[in-house]
Structures are given as structure tokens and as C-alpha cells.
Scaffold this active site. Structure first.
Site, PDB file in Angstrom:
ATOM      1  N   TYR B  15       0.828  -1.214   0.000  1.00  0.00           N
ATOM      2  CA  TYR B  15       0.000   0.000   0.000  1.00  0.00           C
ATOM      3  C   TYR B  15       0.864   1.266   0.000  1.00  0.00           C
ATOM      4  CZ  TYR B  15      -2.655   3.760   2.249  1.00  0.00           C
ATOM      5  OH  TYR B  15      -3.195   4.968   2.573  1.00  0.00           O
ATOM      6  N   ASP B  39      -9.991   9.589   6.555  1.00  0.00           N
ATOM      7  CA  ASP B  39      -8.658  10.189   6.621  1.00  0.00           C
ATOM      8  C   ASP B  39      -8.802  11.682   6.483  1.00  0.00           C
ATOM      9  OD1 ASP B  39      -6.066  11.080   6.308  1.00  0.00           O
ATOM     10  OD2 ASP B  39      -5.541   9.671   4.728  1.00  0.00           O
TER      11      ASP B  39
END
Lengths: 122, 122
Positions: B15, B39
């Protein structure tokens, strides 16, 4: 619902200080009545409710425990942090924990991420 | 469902490497179709589904991004980790993220804990 980062860090520091003093009921009293605790995450057991949570902390009673906050991140009414805990001067663990809090600052959930690879024999 | 810590760390490193290469669709492809992304945590917005998640990462496209894994903790089919991300050589952020994975290693949820106090101007 949201807390300032400093306030959340205060909740976490209070938790670590209380855990180091070693009374299980005192630690459990920082949790909401219907809180959940998973430590370690993936261990297969989730403790539900303050009484079960007190039982979890009972195993540490009598041991010399120190705690130290290493890294802290705040988010809304949640906190993620890395800390060190030493038990009986023999073992040091460095988990990452995630906690959520209710409007009164009581812990509503705690998840502790760590495994054997995060344990050091002292 | 559970993964070995090394396997989970591999998912996380993949990732971070993909995020650093900067193609939003490539990053989104690491997420499950119905994944969720928050986020920063507490920011008030949860992105739901791979398409919305690709949109989130689009904002980083074109910027020079580097990522570095700083601390990693595994738990079952979840991971918690601290990492550094630099953007355009101008800004360094050190979030703690929590990810959950499905049996195929796709990210099913991501939560990033950070705030202005975790940002350094370079």
C-alpha cells in the site's frame, strides 16, 4: 462529538497512569459501562462490559508495571497511540492502541495491536 | 480469519509503495469494492466504495510523494502502523493508520489518525 487533541491525550495519559498504579477496578472505572476491549486484536476474545474489563486487568494486579506514552495521534473522539509497558521489570511490550471515547471522556472501546514480535525480555 | 504478521506487513508495504507511485486507481485497486476510508479520523467524511476512494487519492496525483513505514503492529486480519509521508518535498506527515483486510488481502477499511500537530513543513 469531538475533543481537542490535548484533551484526548489527557484521557490516554490518565489511562496509562492508572494502569501503572495497578488497581484493576480503577482502570475499569475509566471505561463506559458497555465498553469493549480487545487485547490483543486477533486474539479471539473481546471483553464486553466494565465487569469483564476489570477481570482482564486483574491479571496485572500485583505486578510492578510502568507505562510510557511514545507516540500519540488524535481524531475526533478517538485516539491512536504507541506506548511501552514493562511488567515486573522482566518484559517490555510496545503496542499500538486505538481508543474511542464518549462525551464524558469514558473509554467506549479499546483495541490493542501487538504480538510476540513486539515483546522484549529485559 | 487471520494472517501472519509478515503477510500483513507485506500488504501495508505494498500500500505504501503504491501510494508513493502516485496513481490513484492503482491505490484504490488495493481496496475491496465496498471498503471504507476515513482520513483524517474525525474529519467528518467517510469515503465509501472503491470509486469514492479513488477520488480521495486523486488529490495526491502529480505530487512527488515518498512513504516510509516507521512502526508496524499486526492483529488477526488487521494492522496498525505509523508511517511518514512527504508531499512535494514540502510537507511531512506522520499518521497512525489502522487497516482491516479481507481473506484476499484487499483493504476493507482504513482509518488515518493525524492532525496539524503531526505535520512538519520541510
Amino acid at each position: 462529538m469531538s475533543f481537542e487533541p490535548d484533551v484526548l491525550q489527557g484521557f490516554v495519559q490518565r489511562y496509562l497512569d492508572t494502569a501503572a498504579r495497578g488497581n484493576a477496578d480503577d482502570v475499569a472505572a475509566l471505561y463506559a459501562e458497555d465498553a469493549t476491549l480487545e487485547d490483543p486484536v486477533g486474539g479471539g476474545e473481546v471483553h464486553i462490559g466494565r465487569q469483564a474489563i476489570a477481570g482482564f486487568y486483574k491479571v496485572m494486579e500485583g505486578a510492578e508495571v510502568t507505562t510510557e506514552l511514545l507516540s500519540f495521534r488524535a481524531g475526533g473522539h478517538e485516539a491512536a497511540f504507541m506506548f511501552a509497558i514493562t511488567v515486573g521489570g522482566a518484559m517490555r511490550i510496545e503496542p499500538i492502541e486505538v481508543m474511542t471515547f464518549d462525551g464524558d471522556g469514558m473509554i467506549t472501546s479499546m483495541k490493542a495491536y501487538w504480538g510476540p514480535q513486539n515483546v522484549t525480555q529485559l
